[in-house]
Design an enzyme around this catalytic site. Structure first.
Site, PDB file in Angstrom:
ATOM      1  N   HIS A  91      41.855  30.958  42.433  1.00 29.89           N
ATOM      2  CA  HIS A  91      43.270  31.306  42.524  1.00 29.89           C
ATOM      3  C   HIS A  91      43.670  31.338  43.999  1.00 29.89           C
ATOM      4  O   HIS A  91      42.818  31.491  44.889  1.00 29.89           O
ATOM      5  CB  HIS A  91      43.527  32.665  41.887  1.00 29.89           C
ATOM      6  CG  HIS A  91      43.364  32.673  40.401  1.00 29.89           C
ATOM      7  ND1 HIS A  91      43.850  33.693  39.616  1.00 29.89           N
ATOM      8  CD2 HIS A  91      42.777  31.794  39.548  1.00 29.89           C
ATOM      9  CE1 HIS A  91      43.569  33.454  38.344  1.00 29.89           C
ATOM     10  NE2 HIS A  91      42.911  32.299  38.278  1.00 29.89           N
ATOM     11  N   GLU A  93      45.059  33.608  45.819  1.00 35.05           N
ATOM     12  CA  GLU A  93      44.675  34.825  46.525  1.00 35.05           C
ATOM     13  C   GLU A  93      43.188  34.816  46.881  1.00 35.05           C
ATOM     14  O   GLU A  93      42.806  35.149  48.001  1.00 35.05           O
ATOM     15  CB  GLU A  93      44.984  36.067  45.668  1.00 35.05           C
ATOM     16  CG  GLU A  93      46.452  36.252  45.349  1.00 35.05           C
ATOM     17  CD  GLU A  93      46.880  35.609  44.025  1.00 35.05           C
ATOM     18  OE1 GLU A  93      47.913  36.035  43.492  1.00 35.05           O
ATOM     19  OE2 GLU A  93      46.184  34.686  43.539  1.00 35.05           O
ATOM     20  N   CYS A 121      46.715  38.575  39.424  1.00 37.23           N
ATOM     21  CA  CYS A 121      46.050  38.919  38.170  1.00 37.23           C
ATOM     22  C   CYS A 121      45.009  40.005  38.469  1.00 37.23           C
ATOM     23  O   CYS A 121      44.703  40.280  39.638  1.00 37.23           O
ATOM     24  CB  CYS A 121      45.386  37.681  37.572  1.00 37.23           C
ATOM     25  SG  CYS A 121      43.928  37.118  38.486  1.00 37.23           S
ATOM     26  N   CYS A 124      42.238  38.815  40.906  1.00 34.41           N
ATOM     27  CA  CYS A 124      42.693  38.688  42.290  1.00 34.41           C
ATOM     28  C   CYS A 124      42.955  40.053  42.912  1.00 34.41           C
ATOM     29  O   CYS A 124      42.618  40.291  44.074  1.00 34.41           O
ATOM     30  CB  CYS A 124      43.943  37.824  42.363  1.00 34.41           C
ATOM     31  SG  CYS A 124      43.616  36.090  41.985  1.00 34.41           S
TER      32      CYS A 124
END
Length: 195
Positions: A91, A93, A121, A124
């Site tokens: 992701h 992040e 999420c 993350c």
């Protein structure tokens, strides 16, 4: 750096020297120092994340971007690479944390802020907590990502921080409409994939 330009303009040289301490050294050495504003605000950093998310969309990735900042110095800018890396943890992040910690040679990002185009999420957010980032600022919400077709865990970042007792400061909704627009841009790609 553009030495000839600086030699012809002593004022530019002194202004450039004054700005070196407030910009990313890699950017300065790459010759892009002239395009950097010495003082940036939250919106400017979020726009960097939005721009990186657009790069990701253009590369066939998902519409997410993130920027990590220490003071007004950009440490990392990354987009989601889940599909190109065949890695469900890639992701934006997490990618930006990996980039910043690798460049710094340490796992501690204490005092930093992360700007994310979408609410992090739980995975993350945990990575953000463990890296000791102090503040997360996001644009679009988990509900926005869900509406775009992503399989989200419906746990809001603020709720997770509270449940976990994290000192992380969470700020929602910065440039939300611009961040939500990334989903519309991404949806125009007929070969888009969700996860």
């Amino acid at each position: 750096m553009q030495p000839a330009l600086c030699q012809r303009n002593p004022l530019l040289l002194s202004q450039t020297a004054a700005r070196i301490s407030s910009i990313n050294l890699h950017t300065f050495l790459a010759g892009n120092w002239y395009s950097i504003t010495p003082i940036m605000d939250d919106a400017a950093f979020m726009r960097l994340a939005i721009g990186k998310a657009r790069e990701g969309i253009d590369a066939g990735q998902s519409p997410f971007g993130a920027v990590i900042v220490s003071g007004d110095k950009v440490l990392a800018v990354a987009h989601n690479t889940v599909w190109s890396a065949s890695d469900p943890t890639a992701h934006a992040e997490v990618n930006s944390i990996r980039q910043a910690t690798a460049d710094l040679g340490r796992i501690d990002l204490q005092g930093c802020t992360i700007y994310s185009t979408c609410e992090p999420c739980p995975m993350c957010l945990a990575a953000i907590h463990w890296s000791k980032i102090r503040r997360v600022v996001f644009g679009a919400s988990i509900a926005d990502a869900d509406a775009a077709g992503f399989s989200e865990l419906h746990v809001r970042a603020r709720d997770l921080v509270k449940m976990g007792g994290s000192p992380l400061k969470v700020e929602a909704g910065l440039l939300r409409n611009e961040c939500r627009a990334l989903f519309s841009i991404w949806k125009k790609n007929p070969s888009r994939k969700v996860y």
